[in-house]
Motif scaffolding. Sequence first.
Motif, mmCIF file in Angstrom:
data_model
loop_
_atom_site.group_PDB
_atom_site.id
_atom_site.type_symbol
_atom_site.label_atom_id
_atom_site.label_comp_id
_atom_site.label_asym_id
_atom_site.label_seq_id
_atom_site.Cartn_x
_atom_site.Cartn_y
_atom_site.Cartn_z
ATOM 1 N N THR A 40 12.078 -6.494 -22.965
ATOM 2 C CA THR A 40 12.116 -6.157 -21.544
ATOM 3 C C THR A 40 11.010 -6.889 -20.796
ATOM 4 O O THR A 40 11.233 -7.456 -19.726
ATOM 5 N N PHE A 41 9.810 -6.894 -21.361
ATOM 6 C CA PHE A 41 8.690 -7.588 -20.733
ATOM 7 C C PHE A 41 8.995 -9.076 -20.585
ATOM 8 O O PHE A 41 8.745 -9.670 -19.549
ATOM 9 N N MET A 42 9.537 -9.680 -21.635
ATOM 10 C CA MET A 42 9.823 -11.109 -21.581
ATOM 11 C C MET A 42 10.895 -11.434 -20.556
ATOM 12 O O MET A 42 10.791 -12.416 -19.824
ATOM 13 N N VAL A 43 11.929 -10.613 -20.485
ATOM 14 C CA VAL A 43 13.014 -10.861 -19.538
ATOM 15 C C VAL A 43 12.537 -10.654 -18.100
ATOM 16 O O VAL A 43 12.895 -11.414 -17.198
ATOM 17 N N LEU A 44 11.696 -9.656 -17.881
ATOM 18 C CA LEU A 44 11.220 -9.373 -16.531
ATOM 19 C C LEU A 44 10.107 -10.312 -16.079
ATOM 20 O O LEU A 44 9.793 -10.375 -14.894
ATOM 21 N N SER A 45 9.504 -11.019 -17.014
ATOM 22 C CA SER A 45 8.457 -11.972 -16.661
ATOM 23 C C SER A 45 9.091 -13.088 -15.830
ATOM 24 O O SER A 45 10.099 -13.674 -16.209
ATOM 25 N N ASP A 46 8.487 -13.367 -14.709
ATOM 26 C CA ASP A 46 9.061 -14.413 -13.856
ATOM 27 C C ASP A 46 8.067 -15.549 -13.649
ATOM 28 O O ASP A 46 6.930 -15.504 -14.069
ATOM 29 N N SER A 47 8.509 -16.585 -12.985
ATOM 30 C CA SER A 47 7.678 -17.769 -12.793
ATOM 31 C C SER A 47 6.506 -17.517 -11.855
ATOM 32 O O SER A 47 5.607 -18.340 -11.767
ATOM 33 N N LYS A 48 6.498 -16.409 -11.128
ATOM 34 C CA LYS A 48 5.402 -16.101 -10.218
ATOM 35 C C LYS A 48 4.172 -15.572 -10.959
ATOM 36 O O LYS A 48 3.081 -15.569 -10.421
ATOM 37 N N SER A 49 4.369 -15.111 -12.187
ATOM 38 C CA SER A 49 3.224 -14.591 -12.928
ATOM 39 C C SER A 49 2.350 -15.749 -13.402
ATOM 40 O O SER A 49 2.765 -16.907 -13.414
ATOM 41 N N GLU A 50 1.126 -15.448 -13.790
ATOM 42 C CA GLU A 50 0.194 -16.484 -14.204
ATOM 43 C C GLU A 50 0.677 -17.223 -15.450
ATOM 44 O O GLU A 50 0.520 -18.420 -15.565
ATOM 45 N N GLU A 51 1.231 -16.484 -16.410
ATOM 46 C CA GLU A 51 1.702 -17.087 -17.650
ATOM 47 C C GLU A 51 3.135 -16.637 -17.931
ATOM 48 O O GLU A 51 3.346 -15.715 -18.704
ATOM 49 N N PRO A 52 4.127 -17.275 -17.303
ATOM 50 C CA PRO A 52 5.517 -16.858 -17.543
ATOM 51 C C PRO A 52 5.931 -17.132 -18.987
ATOM 52 O O PRO A 52 5.429 -18.053 -19.634
ATOM 53 N N ILE A 53 6.827 -16.315 -19.491
ATOM 54 C CA ILE A 53 7.354 -16.497 -20.838
ATOM 55 C C ILE A 53 8.435 -17.568 -20.771
ATOM 56 O O ILE A 53 9.387 -17.444 -20.005
ATOM 57 N N PRO A 54 8.322 -18.649 -21.559
ATOM 58 C CA PRO A 54 9.353 -19.688 -21.528
ATOM 59 C C PRO A 54 10.725 -19.129 -21.910
ATOM 60 O O PRO A 54 10.836 -18.270 -22.784
ATOM 61 N N SER A 55 11.766 -19.612 -21.265
ATOM 62 C CA SER A 55 13.107 -19.091 -21.510
ATOM 63 C C SER A 55 13.544 -19.313 -22.956
ATOM 64 O O SER A 55 14.302 -18.524 -23.505
#
Length: 63
Positions: A40-55
Amino acid sequence: MSYQKTNPAVVNHSSSSTYCFDVESFAHSMRAYNNEISLTFMVLSDSKSEEPIPSEVVKGATT
């Protein structure tokens, strides 16, 4: 009040304790919970965060 099967468990490899719940079932539930929260955290992580999770990482974790 209902009681579940008890499993003896070794604590700190020095003494044994008996829990009033099924330790194996609890461990399985916690692993499943942690997996869902991580996904859930990885999916909700977006590009606006400091360190987005790569797709690619998200896709690899969901398969």
